[in-house]
Design an enzyme around this catalytic site. Sequence first.
Site: not given
Ligand code: EPZ
Length: 456
Positions: A35, A128, A133, A319, A411
């Site tokens: 990540n 997903c 997401r 995670d 992945r």
């Molecule tokens: C990143 O995903 C990581 N992926 C995820 O890792 C990780 O689980 C996640 O951060 C949380 O730490 C990468 O870095 C590629 P978020 P991301 O935006 O950025 C809400 C793995 O297993 N949200 O922090 O997609 C969302 O619904 C993967 O390696 C909004 O509401 O996560 C969620 O509930 C899975 N609006 C929360 O924030 C937005 O515009 C956290 O999501 C964006 C997010």
Amino acid sequence: MICGRDKDSYLKSQNLKIFGEGKLNGLVEISGAKNSALVLLAASLLTNERIILENVPRLTDIEKMENILKNLGVNLLYKNNKLEIDSQNISIKELPYELVNGLRASFFCIGALLTKFGVAKVPMPGGCNIGSRPIDEHIKGLEALGAEINIEEGIVKAKIKKSINKLHGTHIKLKCPSVGATETLIMAASLAEGRTIIENAAREPEIQDLCQMLNKMGAKIYDFGKEKIIIDGVNKLFGCSHKVIPDRIEAGTFLIAAAATSSSITVSPVTPHHLEAVTDKLKESGSKITIKGNSITINGKDIKGVDIDTAPFPGFPTDLQAPFTALMTIANGKSKITETIFEDRMNHVHLLNKMGADIKLDKNVAYIKGVKSIKGMDLIGLDLRSSAALIIAGIIAKGNSRIYGLEHLDRGYENFESKLKILGVSINREFNKRTYVERGYGIKSESESLTKIKAA
Ligand code: EPZ
């Protein structure tokens, strides 16, 4: 090289066969953080000069991001285990749908493309199997910086408003500390006019790694790792060399596997404070943890049930929720695991119950009663981290297991089964003629379809 869709179905015809009641022993080398590497690849779009990345893990997600960059006209070359990225000939500003669809992280390119080229077209990343997401925080932040954004037929079309020729720094307050939104907006603000403040920013180590690299490229980013990040836009960003931080989630997965098998292993290299919430919980549940420089050694003992609430960094990482749930299935006593980040990240619970775990699920809260043992089974991992959880369960279980769903596992874990084998686990990757789907192994009705597989 097999990539994209072919690669997924190729992996769907493979499984890991695990001989249960395993023990782990020795030292495991931790790869670069998936990540972090993904967002550093996106950030390379911000300069015409060469970026050299070290410690990039060889994962299918990384391969997908590399293919996306190549599609934009970026040159990528691995030389002596370093990745040279040359973005001077970027010709397209639109990410191809078929490549983006399987990789949420590709959406983070939108901030870099928009601020560098004034325009960006990126397909919606889609949900997903761990939740919807959304990308509303990304969109709102880019609009606050001066972008005009339309979403047409699943494509996010962004351009800088006519009235300004660059994005303009502003004060953004995120509704939740979204990792991806924070990364998108840091990249967009790095070449904007003036100062941007991102409040309620995510503080994950991968974001700090991104800011370290951007500052090496000439960006002016302050207070990253805190909840208010300051970015003073600059006119140009330059090439640099950068080493990807170690993968704290991979390291945590191995530590949890050692705790679950009362084993003693060392994980290295790691940055210990990236794993503090995890090592604290492992200690609370009875394991002995020793930290020496960039190594962590665990001596798994009798495990007792502990409660976990996932949280943004520095809290317990979402995670590692699924792997830790696998550990708690055989802990002494009760535990409660609450997933607070994603709305649908408990896919592993019913599969662990099929193995004999005693877990009651109420929405995103798992109430676990530790059992003496679980039994080996053939199961499909439904997302990246639940696949890792099932492998840990297979190592714990009495009897053998076959874990499918390696299109998810590969992945995020580099050479996972080879590293487990080096630690002494009896585990092999089996190659079948047909995918588990072609062999009628539907996710809904595992039990009867498994007998079909056994018969086939
Ligand atoms: C990143 O995903 C990581 N992926 C995820 O890792 C990780 O689980 C996640 O951060 C949380 O730490 C990468 O870095 C590629 P978020 P991301 O935006 O950025 C809400 C793995 O297993 N949200 O922090 O997609 C969302 O619904 C993967 O390696 C909004 O509401 O996560 C969620 O509930 C899975 N609006 C929360 O924030 C937005 O515009 C956290 O999501 C964006 C997010």
